[in-house]
Design a protein around this motif. Sequence first.
Motif, PDB file in Angstrom:
ATOM      1  N   LYS A  60       0.832  -1.208   0.000  1.00  0.00           N
ATOM      2  CA  LYS A  60       0.000   0.000   0.000  1.00  0.00           C
ATOM      3  C   LYS A  60       0.863   1.252   0.000  1.00  0.00           C
ATOM      4  CE  LYS A  60      -3.822   2.366   2.202  1.00  0.00           C
ATOM      5  NZ  LYS A  60      -4.816   2.386   3.291  1.00  0.00           N
ATOM      6  N   ASP A  61       1.954   1.251   0.748  1.00  0.00           N
ATOM      7  CA  ASP A  61       2.856   2.396   0.784  1.00  0.00           C
ATOM      8  C   ASP A  61       3.395   2.703  -0.618  1.00  0.00           C
ATOM      9  OD1 ASP A  61       4.801   4.271   2.297  1.00  0.00           O
ATOM     10  OD2 ASP A  61       6.128   2.990   1.121  1.00  0.00           O
ATOM     11  N   LEU A  62       3.776   1.677  -1.352  1.00  0.00           N
ATOM     12  CA  LEU A  62       4.311   1.864  -2.707  1.00  0.00           C
ATOM     13  C   LEU A  62       3.227   2.329  -3.674  1.00  0.00           C
ATOM     14  CD1 LEU A  62       6.569  -1.271  -2.599  1.00  0.00           C
ATOM     15  CD2 LEU A  62       7.406   1.011  -3.204  1.00  0.00           C
ATOM     16  N   TYR A  63       2.033   1.731  -3.598  1.00  0.00           N
ATOM     17  CA  TYR A  63       0.922   2.164  -4.458  1.00  0.00           C
ATOM     18  C   TYR A  63       0.557   3.623  -4.173  1.00  0.00           C
ATOM     19  CZ  TYR A  63      -0.031  -2.741  -5.713  1.00  0.00           C
ATOM     20  OH  TYR A  63       0.055  -4.028  -6.181  1.00  0.00           O
ATOM     21  N   ALA A  64       0.499   3.967  -2.872  1.00  0.00           N
ATOM     22  CA  ALA A  64       0.131   5.329  -2.493  1.00  0.00           C
ATOM     23  C   ALA A  64       1.169   6.334  -2.973  1.00  0.00           C
ATOM     24  CB  ALA A  64      -0.026   5.421  -0.973  1.00  0.00           C
ATOM     25  N   ARG A  75      -1.543  12.707 -14.393  1.00  0.00           N
ATOM     26  CA  ARG A  75      -1.656  11.515 -15.247  1.00  0.00           C
ATOM     27  C   ARG A  75      -2.954  10.779 -14.960  1.00  0.00           C
ATOM     28  NH1 ARG A  75       3.431   7.675 -15.924  1.00  0.00           N
ATOM     29  NH2 ARG A  75       1.715   6.471 -16.758  1.00  0.00           N
ATOM     30  N   ARG A  76      -3.681  10.453 -16.009  1.00  0.00           N
ATOM     31  CA  ARG A  76      -4.908   9.670 -15.895  1.00  0.00           C
ATOM     32  C   ARG A  76      -4.885   8.627 -17.016  1.00  0.00           C
ATOM     33  NH1 ARG A  76      -4.651  12.354 -12.137  1.00  0.00           N
ATOM     34  NH2 ARG A  76      -6.212  13.574 -11.036  1.00  0.00           N
ATOM     35  N   ASP A  77      -4.300   7.477 -16.766  1.00  0.00           N
ATOM     36  CA  ASP A  77      -4.177   6.461 -17.805  1.00  0.00           C
ATOM     37  C   ASP A  77      -4.452   5.091 -17.198  1.00  0.00           C
ATOM     38  OD1 ASP A  77      -1.926   6.011 -16.283  1.00  0.00           O
ATOM     39  OD2 ASP A  77      -0.503   6.733 -17.770  1.00  0.00           O
ATOM     40  N   LYS A  78      -4.195   4.045 -17.982  1.00  0.00           N
ATOM     41  CA  LYS A  78      -4.473   2.681 -17.542  1.00  0.00           C
ATOM     42  C   LYS A  78      -3.706   2.333 -16.262  1.00  0.00           C
ATOM     43  CE  LYS A  78      -4.850  -0.348 -20.833  1.00  0.00           C
ATOM     44  NZ  LYS A  78      -4.511  -1.334 -21.886  1.00  0.00           N
ATOM     45  N   LEU A  79      -2.437   2.771 -16.185  1.00  0.00           N
ATOM     46  CA  LEU A  79      -1.644   2.494 -14.993  1.00  0.00           C
ATOM     47  C   LEU A  79      -2.272   3.163 -13.764  1.00  0.00           C
ATOM     48  CD1 LEU A  79       0.900   1.338 -13.594  1.00  0.00           C
ATOM     49  CD2 LEU A  79       2.084   3.456 -14.232  1.00  0.00           C
ATOM     50  N   GLY A  80      -2.748   4.402 -13.954  1.00  0.00           N
ATOM     51  CA  GLY A  80      -3.375   5.112 -12.854  1.00  0.00           C
ATOM     52  C   GLY A  80      -4.615   4.412 -12.337  1.00  0.00           C
ATOM     53  N   ILE A  81      -5.452   3.917 -13.246  1.00  0.00           N
ATOM     54  CA  ILE A  81      -6.659   3.180 -12.849  1.00  0.00           C
ATOM     55  C   ILE A  81      -6.284   1.895 -12.122  1.00  0.00           C
ATOM     56  CG2 ILE A  81      -8.674   1.952 -13.746  1.00  0.00           C
ATOM     57  CD1 ILE A  81      -8.638   4.024 -16.079  1.00  0.00           C
ATOM     58  N   TRP A  82      -5.252   1.221 -12.617  1.00  0.00           N
ATOM     59  CA  TRP A  82      -4.786  -0.033 -12.007  1.00  0.00           C
ATOM     60  C   TRP A  82      -4.305   0.220 -10.576  1.00  0.00           C
ATOM     61  CZ3 TRP A  82       0.147  -1.770 -10.462  1.00  0.00           C
ATOM     62  CH2 TRP A  82       0.277  -3.155 -10.282  1.00  0.00           C
ATOM     63  N   ILE A  83      -3.552   1.323 -10.377  1.00  0.00           N
ATOM     64  CA  ILE A  83      -3.062   1.663  -9.037  1.00  0.00           C
ATOM     65  C   ILE A  83      -4.224   1.976  -8.106  1.00  0.00           C
ATOM     66  CG2 ILE A  83      -1.745   3.378  -7.707  1.00  0.00           C
ATOM     67  CD1 ILE A  83       0.131   3.614 -10.156  1.00  0.00           C
ATOM     68  N   GLN A  84      -5.212   2.741  -8.598  1.00  0.00           N
ATOM     69  CA  GLN A  84      -6.372   3.081  -7.781  1.00  0.00           C
ATOM     70  C   GLN A  84      -7.136   1.832  -7.337  1.00  0.00           C
ATOM     71  OE1 GLN A  84      -7.934   6.170 -10.587  1.00  0.00           O
ATOM     72  NE2 GLN A  84      -8.382   7.261  -8.679  1.00  0.00           N
ATOM     73  N   GLU A  85      -7.264   0.879  -8.218  1.00  0.00           N
ATOM     74  CA  GLU A  85      -7.966  -0.366  -7.888  1.00  0.00           C
ATOM     75  C   GLU A  85      -7.256  -1.122  -6.771  1.00  0.00           C
ATOM     76  OE1 GLU A  85      -8.152  -2.415 -11.603  1.00  0.00           O
ATOM     77  OE2 GLU A  85      -9.901  -1.289 -12.324  1.00  0.00           O
ATOM     78  N   HIS A  86      -5.929  -1.172  -6.860  1.00  0.00           N
ATOM     79  CA  HIS A  86      -5.163  -1.877  -5.830  1.00  0.00           C
ATOM     80  C   HIS A  86      -5.199  -1.130  -4.499  1.00  0.00           C
ATOM     81  CE1 HIS A  86      -3.168  -5.287  -7.946  1.00  0.00           C
ATOM     82  NE2 HIS A  86      -3.564  -4.582  -9.001  1.00  0.00           N
ATOM     83  N   LEU A  87      -5.188   0.207  -4.553  1.00  0.00           N
ATOM     84  CA  LEU A  87      -5.325   0.985  -3.328  1.00  0.00           C
ATOM     85  C   LEU A  87      -6.674   0.751  -2.668  1.00  0.00           C
ATOM     86  CD1 LEU A  87      -3.707   4.464  -4.196  1.00  0.00           C
ATOM     87  CD2 LEU A  87      -3.012   2.919  -2.375  1.00  0.00           C
ATOM     88  N   GLU A  88      -7.720   0.622  -3.477  1.00  0.00           N
ATOM     89  CA  GLU A  88      -9.057   0.363  -2.949  1.00  0.00           C
ATOM     90  C   GLU A  88      -9.113  -0.985  -2.248  1.00  0.00           C
ATOM     91  OE1 GLU A  88     -12.975   0.931  -1.955  1.00  0.00           O
ATOM     92  OE2 GLU A  88     -11.538   2.397  -2.739  1.00  0.00           O
TER      93      GLU A  88
END
Length: 336
Positions: A60-64, A75-88
């Motif tokens: 979580k620290d790394l994702y955050a 930045r708002r791209d596929k990587l950003g959405i992927w990170i948000q999902e993992h943070l959730e």
Amino acid sequence: MERISYFKAGQEHYLKKEYKEAIDCFIHGIAESDSIACLAWLGSCYEYGLGVPKDLVAAKDLYAGAYKVMYTSDRRDKLGIWIQEHLECLKDIPVYDTMCKFIEGVGNVKVIRRLETPYDPQVRYNLDELVVTVQARSSLYRGFAFAQVKVPEMARTWTCDGERRFFDGYTLDTDLFSLKVLRGKTDRYTSRLDGRNCYVYFPQKANLDYIYVQQSILKKVRNLLVKRAQVALPPILKEVADRTGTSFQKCEVTSAVRDYLAYNYGKGKKIVFSVDAVQLPMDSVEALCIHELAHNFVNNHSSDFYNKMIELGGEAAYRRDLNLRYKGKWPYLKFI
């Protein structure tokens, strides 16, 4: 390598399930430039226990950290959405402002997140740990990555008699000083100057395998050598000036790290020695003095200057000076 290269190399290893190699690439990418992709993919390694023990707090620290860097760069791209999902998915996992970890080859590392810290991590040395401070929005693991990559690089910029390590009883005997490094009876770094004898004592419980202990000893050594140089070098310069029929008005020793051993300001108004000069053999120090005194007559390093050097000190002094300038056989200790 650039951060893109580190990520691509790490990605290739990751897809081949060579997780240890992938993690090493990601760590370098984070240490060098806080790479968003390296932060996120290293977070994935910690989340699923790929190449490292499973650690959801680290994930979580790394994702955050990746998300905050991404957010500030809009930045708002596929990587950003992927990170948000993992943070959730990890929303119930706490994220700390301080974390400690042992890193092989570096030692105990403590990373602290602080608001007022500059962008680049800041390093300081305590008795039994290295402390790295990172920005409040950064990943704590950026601090660990910085320690793992950058601190050994810093340590490689100096040498201790070619051994790269001080030890209990380390001795260095030169023409102008004698240095001894010993384990003390307290938990403090102390030093003592007794004529030409320099003594440095490191803490009783200090682990000499840790880079920051070596650096702390080196700083104490440097401070002693500055004091010794201030006593030893001016009389040598005066003796050489009297012998060669030249003069100078003032002699100083600088404690700042310089890429020169000495410098002549205003044709003898002031001659400044670097502290490194105190480590040279006596005949090389005399050659250095002759070099600077020759600048009273010729400013540059033309053939006229070297002819003046030979006139003042002879062919041997000229050869010793060339050895200092081109062969790099000095000094015994290098400071950062």
